[in-house]
Scaffold this active site. Structure first.
Site, mmCIF file in Angstrom:
data_model
loop_
_atom_site.group_PDB
_atom_site.id
_atom_site.type_symbol
_atom_site.label_atom_id
_atom_site.label_comp_id
_atom_site.label_asym_id
_atom_site.label_seq_id
_atom_site.Cartn_x
_atom_site.Cartn_y
_atom_site.Cartn_z
ATOM 1 N N LYS A 22 9.421 8.525 69.899
ATOM 2 C CA LYS A 22 8.791 9.783 70.309
ATOM 3 C C LYS A 22 8.876 10.821 69.202
ATOM 4 O O LYS A 22 7.878 11.463 68.856
ATOM 5 C CB LYS A 22 9.460 10.304 71.569
ATOM 6 C CG LYS A 22 9.084 11.748 71.948
ATOM 7 C CD LYS A 22 9.895 12.227 73.137
ATOM 8 C CE LYS A 22 9.555 13.668 73.506
ATOM 9 N NZ LYS A 22 10.178 14.644 72.584
ATOM 10 N N ASN A 23 10.067 11.030 68.638
ATOM 11 C CA ASN A 23 10.241 12.105 67.667
ATOM 12 C C ASN A 23 9.498 11.822 66.359
ATOM 13 O O ASN A 23 9.096 12.757 65.665
ATOM 14 C CB ASN A 23 11.729 12.330 67.399
ATOM 15 C CG ASN A 23 12.441 12.951 68.601
ATOM 16 O OD1 ASN A 23 11.805 13.547 69.465
ATOM 17 N ND2 ASN A 23 13.748 12.805 68.663
ATOM 18 N N ARG A 97 6.164 21.151 73.131
ATOM 19 C CA ARG A 97 7.005 21.470 71.977
ATOM 20 C C ARG A 97 6.440 20.878 70.688
ATOM 21 O O ARG A 97 6.500 21.483 69.624
ATOM 22 C CB ARG A 97 8.422 20.939 72.212
ATOM 23 C CG ARG A 97 9.407 21.251 71.084
ATOM 24 C CD ARG A 97 9.790 22.704 71.057
ATOM 25 N NE ARG A 97 10.628 23.035 69.907
ATOM 26 C CZ ARG A 97 11.078 24.245 69.630
ATOM 27 N NH1 ARG A 97 10.776 25.244 70.433
ATOM 28 N NH2 ARG A 97 11.821 24.487 68.577
ATOM 29 N N ASP A 121 11.909 21.068 76.280
ATOM 30 C CA ASP A 121 13.129 21.075 77.076
ATOM 31 C C ASP A 121 13.803 22.440 77.066
ATOM 32 O O ASP A 121 13.805 23.131 76.046
ATOM 33 C CB ASP A 121 14.128 20.043 76.530
ATOM 34 C CG ASP A 121 13.724 18.628 76.853
ATOM 35 O OD1 ASP A 121 13.049 18.441 77.877
ATOM 36 O OD2 ASP A 121 14.079 17.725 76.090
ATOM 37 N N ASP A 319 20.596 13.829 70.601
ATOM 38 C CA ASP A 319 19.818 13.329 71.729
ATOM 39 C C ASP A 319 20.542 12.247 72.521
ATOM 40 O O ASP A 319 20.105 11.907 73.633
ATOM 41 C CB ASP A 319 18.466 12.792 71.252
ATOM 42 C CG ASP A 319 17.468 13.904 70.965
ATOM 43 O OD1 ASP A 319 17.746 15.053 71.336
ATOM 44 O OD2 ASP A 319 16.418 13.629 70.355
ATOM 45 N N MET A 341 24.753 21.623 68.840
ATOM 46 C CA MET A 341 23.464 22.195 68.487
ATOM 47 C C MET A 341 22.810 23.004 69.601
ATOM 48 O O MET A 341 22.106 23.969 69.341
ATOM 49 C CB MET A 341 22.512 21.089 68.030
ATOM 50 C CG MET A 341 22.959 20.422 66.742
ATOM 51 S SD MET A 341 21.702 19.304 66.083
ATOM 52 C CE MET A 341 22.594 18.620 64.678
#
Length: 435
Positions: A22-23, A97, A121, A319, A341
């Protein structure tokens, strides 16, 4: 609004193949805006965030053709810049996003871009300063309209420069990089992110004709070129899914083989799960997790309690901290989870406590987990998925629990995990999607 009804306590068995990352997809898809020539991309995950980004690119004027289930061809020959002035664009970009990744390509090729504050998110503050500070150093002029709309443009051409990023932001580095490849002169980006997905973006841009040195390091040197051409690109498997499946196997006492993992690109992920006592076998490029009735958390050499924390690459990815936390609930021993983070990412632990987990939330960034060692199962409850990663962590907890759990707001999970209910049901899970 959809929900998952999960009947837990069933061990799973079989093979599962991770989706495309996904990223990586959110960066790679926006890179098609850098050229008028066709680009073919394969292993694209069929998830909500990616599909919405493809729709946004199509509405901007990118020609999109679907060649196979996971393979598309894109051609950004005629982009409609006026679409950015429409309410439809504002609504689309504001709900996603990943829309932030159009900034660098649009500024580099067309000299301007505008964007509402992107969605995503709700895991704490996610400032975009690194993106805009870097693009401004290349010559972009930023205008803010209120607190939630950005306009950036350049008079003439972007110009290469040296910059030291205030944080090693993955998306910030990607945006600056995609603008710099078409800038005049040399750009050096120090404290650049160097995650495998960013390395993938760099290699794709090089195949398109970009000149990038230092790939894989935190110092990137880019010699700007006049234009870029087309290419073909295949995305890596999603390392977050791989880690999620490792945790799922351990938590449910299941025997699972994860196929085609690109193991050299996983960094510390396998070893971090091994510190929780999980047995992991590499079989070629597959990862095999044998059924384990118990797993024990390691301690430091002096016997002190293990801490698992996130860090920029090659550190452990933030993540997967939600997954590590839920897996520790049934380990033997104690672990401190330190989420550095994002200050809101641990707030889902109240649901795990309601299920019977022993967790002390020390503050917004730290939680201490005292494992139950499978001496007592978690109990099924009704809960709500607050974000993608916490949602899957709660799904893993529900699959290990006694009784039936209901997880609300599973659209959050759908944003990042492709047909997760169907794929896990094929391994023997009992997940029913309900309205």
């Amino acid at each position: 609004m959809a929900a998952f009804e999960v009947r837990g306590g069933k061990p799973l068995h079989g093979e599962i193949t991770p989706q495309g990352a996904k990223n990586e997809a959110l960066q790679i898809l926006c890179a098609v805006l850098l050229t008028s020539e066709p680009i073919t991309i394969s292993n694209i995950p069929d998830i909500r965030d990616v599909n919405k980004l493809i729709e946004l690119l199509r509405d901007l004027g990118v020609k999109v053709g679907k060649l196979a289930t996971d393979t598309y061809i894109f051609q950004a020959e005629h982009i409609n810049l006026d679409y950015m002035d429409t309410p439809e664009f504002v609504a689309q970009a504001g709900s996603l996003r990943g829309s932030v990744m159009i900034l660098g390509p649009m500024l580099g090729r067309f000299g301007r871009c505008q964007l509402p504050k992107p969605g995503g998110d709700k895991i704490g503050r996610r400032p975009m300063d690194t993106h805009f500070l870097g693009l401004e150093k290349l010559g972009g002029k930023l205008t803010l309209e209120g607190l939630d709309f950005y306009r950036i443009k350049v008079e003439g051409k972007l110009t290469g420069t040296h910059m030291l990023l205030d944080e090693a932001s993955v998306t910030g580095t990607a945006n600056i990089l995609m603008a710099a490849v078409l800038a005049e002169g040399t750009t050096t980006i120090y404290n650049a992110a160097c995650e495998p997905y960013l390395q993938q973006l760099c290699r794709m841009l090089v195949r398109m004709g970009a000149n990038i040195q230092g790939i894989g390091s935190n110092l990137l040197t880019i010699e700007g070129v006049q234009s870029l051409g087309g290419t073909e690109h295949r995305m890596l498997p999603d390392m977050i899914e791989i880690g999620s499946f490792i945790g799922l196997a351990a938590m449910t006492g299941s025997e699972i083989t994860i196929k085609d993992c690109q193991i050299p690109e996983l960094g510390l992920i396998p070893d971090t799960f091994r510190k929780l006592g999980i047995q992991i076998e590499f079989r070629g490029d597959d990862i095999h997790i044998p059924a384990q009735p118990h797993y024990e958390i390691a301690t430091y050499l002096d016997g002190s309690i293990l801490t698992v924390s996130d860090h920029t690459w090659p550190g452990f990815t933030p993540d997967l901290l939600s997954i590590v936390l839920v897996v520790a609930c049934q380990a033997k021993g104690t672990v401190l989870i330190h989420q550095k983070m994002f200050e809101s990412r641990l707030f889902f632990v109240d649901k795990l406590i309601d299920m019977g987990a022993q967790i002390i939330l020390c503050d917004p960034h730290r939680a201490t987990v005292i494992g139950l060692d499978h001496t007592k199962r978690l109990n099924g409850i009704t809960m709500t998925s607050p974000d993608i990663r916490a949602g899957v962590a709660l799904l893993i907890a529900a699959l290990s629990a006694d009784g039936t759990s209901t997880i609300l707001n599973v659209e959050q999970i759908d944003r990042g995990y492709q047909f997760i209910d169907q794929r896990l049901n094929a391994l023997g899970a009992d997940i029913r999607r309900i309205q």
